[in-house]
Design an enzyme around this catalytic site. Structure first.
Site, PDB file in Angstrom:
ATOM      1  N   THR A  81     -43.269  35.855 -89.318  1.00  0.00           N
ATOM      2  CA  THR A  81     -44.273  36.884 -90.045  1.00  0.00           C
ATOM      3  C   THR A  81     -45.336  37.003 -88.893  1.00  0.00           C
ATOM      4  O   THR A  81     -45.830  36.164 -88.278  1.00  0.00           O
ATOM      5  CB  THR A  81     -44.892  35.976 -91.330  1.00  0.00           C
ATOM      6  OG1 THR A  81     -43.770  35.945 -92.168  1.00  0.00           O
ATOM      7  CG2 THR A  81     -45.804  37.034 -92.031  1.00  0.00           C
ATOM      8  N   SER A  93     -47.808  40.380 -86.631  1.00  0.00           N
ATOM      9  CA  SER A  93     -47.640  41.296 -85.959  1.00  0.00           C
ATOM     10  C   SER A  93     -46.852  41.288 -84.659  1.00  0.00           C
ATOM     11  O   SER A  93     -46.197  42.058 -84.140  1.00  0.00           O
ATOM     12  CB  SER A  93     -49.099  41.911 -85.423  1.00  0.00           C
ATOM     13  OG  SER A  93     -49.731  41.064 -84.823  1.00  0.00           O
ATOM     14  N   GLY A 120     -44.931  33.723 -84.862  1.00  0.00           N
ATOM     15  CA  GLY A 120     -46.267  33.690 -84.253  1.00  0.00           C
ATOM     16  C   GLY A 120     -47.256  32.535 -84.537  1.00  0.00           C
ATOM     17  O   GLY A 120     -46.558  31.644 -85.274  1.00  0.00           O
ATOM     18  N   ASP A 160     -51.504  31.387 -84.741  1.00  0.00           N
ATOM     19  CA  ASP A 160     -53.079  31.904 -84.510  1.00  0.00           C
ATOM     20  C   ASP A 160     -53.647  30.976 -83.696  1.00  0.00           C
ATOM     21  O   ASP A 160     -54.860  31.434 -82.838  1.00  0.00           O
ATOM     22  CB  ASP A 160     -53.768  31.486 -86.098  1.00  0.00           C
ATOM     23  CG  ASP A 160     -52.898  32.388 -87.119  1.00  0.00           C
ATOM     24  OD1 ASP A 160     -53.004  33.678 -86.820  1.00  0.00           O
ATOM     25  OD2 ASP A 160     -52.403  31.724 -87.910  1.00  0.00           O
ATOM     26  N   GLY A 206     -50.616  30.831 -90.501  1.00  0.00           N
ATOM     27  CA  GLY A 206     -50.969  30.996 -91.804  1.00  0.00           C
ATOM     28  C   GLY A 206     -52.111  32.236 -91.741  1.00  0.00           C
ATOM     29  O   GLY A 206     -52.531  32.463 -93.040  1.00  0.00           O
ATOM     30  N   GLU A 248     -42.956  29.696 -93.768  1.00  0.00           N
ATOM     31  CA  GLU A 248     -42.765  29.667 -92.409  1.00  0.00           C
ATOM     32  C   GLU A 248     -42.363  28.110 -91.965  1.00  0.00           C
ATOM     33  O   GLU A 248     -41.495  27.955 -91.119  1.00  0.00           O
ATOM     34  CB  GLU A 248     -43.983  30.089 -91.525  1.00  0.00           C
ATOM     35  CG  GLU A 248     -44.199  31.523 -91.563  1.00  0.00           C
ATOM     36  CD  GLU A 248     -45.498  32.176 -91.124  1.00  0.00           C
ATOM     37  OE1 GLU A 248     -45.666  33.234 -90.555  1.00  0.00           O
ATOM     38  OE2 GLU A 248     -46.337  31.398 -91.047  1.00  0.00           O
ATOM     39  N   LYS A 305     -54.455  33.456 -77.973  1.00  0.00           N
ATOM     40  CA  LYS A 305     -54.205  32.492 -78.868  1.00  0.00           C
ATOM     41  C   LYS A 305     -54.380  30.802 -78.396  1.00  0.00           C
ATOM     42  O   LYS A 305     -54.194  29.891 -79.223  1.00  0.00           O
ATOM     43  CB  LYS A 305     -53.001  32.467 -79.545  1.00  0.00           C
ATOM     44  CG  LYS A 305     -52.667  33.922 -80.221  1.00  0.00           C
ATOM     45  CD  LYS A 305     -53.414  34.169 -81.361  1.00  0.00           C
ATOM     46  CE  LYS A 305     -53.211  35.218 -82.155  1.00  0.00           C
ATOM     47  NZ  LYS A 305     -51.851  35.460 -82.698  1.00  0.00           N
TER      48      LYS A 305
HETATM   49  C1  5RP Z   1     -48.774  34.194 -90.640  1.00  0.00           C
HETATM   50  C2  5RP Z   1     -48.847  33.588 -89.546  1.00  0.00           C
HETATM   51  C3  5RP Z   1     -48.624  34.536 -88.047  1.00  0.00           C
HETATM   52  O1  5RP Z   1     -47.477  34.301 -87.572  1.00  0.00           O
HETATM   53  C4  5RP Z   1     -49.970  34.219 -87.303  1.00  0.00           C
HETATM   54  O2  5RP Z   1     -50.735  34.601 -88.258  1.00  0.00           O
HETATM   55  C5  5RP Z   1     -49.779  35.262 -86.051  1.00  0.00           C
HETATM   56  O3  5RP Z   1     -49.857  36.620 -86.375  1.00  0.00           O
HETATM   57  P1  5RP Z   1     -50.082  37.675 -85.416  1.00  0.00           P
HETATM   58  O4  5RP Z   1     -48.751  37.589 -84.546  1.00  0.00           O
HETATM   59  O5  5RP Z   1     -50.268  38.983 -86.045  1.00  0.00           O
HETATM   60  O6  5RP Z   1     -51.241  37.484 -84.614  1.00  0.00           O
HETATM   61  O7  5RP Z   1     -48.983  32.443 -89.098  1.00  0.00           O
HETATM   62  O8  5RP Z   1     -48.699  33.543 -91.739  1.00  0.00           O
END
Ligand code: 5RP
Length: 235
Positions: free
Chosen positions: A32, A34, A90, A92, A103, A111, A129
């Protein structure tokens, strides 16, 4: 349309690199967010062009399910398959031991189920990140069942965390997860022992899952821009 914003370019390149790891005839966990959204798009492109075939996806969220359908990736469920070959997702935050905070999209419970089951879990991030210590820049998401919100918040405060209920954007009231629960974002000054904190939080009655992923990631692909050129390196 070609993106020019460097973060978007990094996300696209790292998504493409992860999609290139998917082989014909495999079961693929679809993460999940972007960055993973680009991986899902490129897996769909590879299927469409005939470069790979016979893929089935297991989505980690409603978002992943919608994207998989959009890009023509057939889906299945954990009832129907006994293993997952590769999961792409992905994060954070990523620390030097490849431990993660996830999350940001409130999808970390599903996930963690999918990513932990995969034979190979590939994390896709842009270089922003990477952190020395988890919790440095991102609050730790904790999914909680609604009736337990108040006691869970109190228990987290006793552990030294500062909890806040995640609120919706362009929606009045709190964020509600795909499972119908709430998300508490917690500021911890130091996360010295992520493995221990992961267990301690999940032991609070009413907590469904937290966003610490310890020892789960196999490969971390990092998108960077060097001398104006997007590159992808493996951590
Ligand atoms: C969703 C997640 C995403 O993988 C995480 O927030 C990274 O998202 P992005 O690629 O949009 O920065 O853990 O629950």
């Amino acid at each position: 349309m070609t993106a020019t914003d460097p973060v978007t370019v990094m996300k696209q390149e790292v998504g493409k690199a992860a999609a290139a790891l998917v082989k014909s005839g495999t079961i693929v966990g679809l993460g999940t967010g972007s960055t993973t959204a680009y991986a899902i798009e490129y897996i769909g492109d590879r299927l469409k062009s005939g470069e790979i075939k016979d893929i089935v996806g297991i989505p980690t969220s409603f978002q992943a399910e919608v994207l998989a359908k959009k890009y023509g990736i057939p889906l299945t469920t954990l009832d129907a398959v006994e293993h997952i070959d590769i999961a792409i997702d992905g994060a954070d935050e990523v620390d030097p031991q490849k431990n993660l905070i996830k999350g940001g999209g409130a999808a970390h419970t599903r996930e963690k189920v999918v990513d932990s089951l995969a034979n190979q879990f590939v994390v896709v991030v842009d270089s922003g990140k990477l952190v020395d210590k988890l919790g440095s820049s991102f609050l730790l998401p904790v999914e909680v069942i609604p009736m337990a919100l108040a006691p869970v918040m109190r228990a987290i405060e006793k552990l030294g965390g500062k909890p806040e209920l995640r609120m919706g954007v362009k929606k009045a009231g709190p964020v509600v997860t795909d499972q119908g629960n709430l998300v508490i974002d917690v500021k911890f000054d130091f996360i010295d022992n992520p493995a221990e904190l992961e267990k301690t939080l999940n032991n609070i009655p009413g907590v469904l899952e937290n966003g610490l992923f310890v020892g789960v990631a196999d490969i971390v692909l990092v998108g960077e821009v060097k001398d104006g050129q997007p590159t992808v390196r493996q951590m």
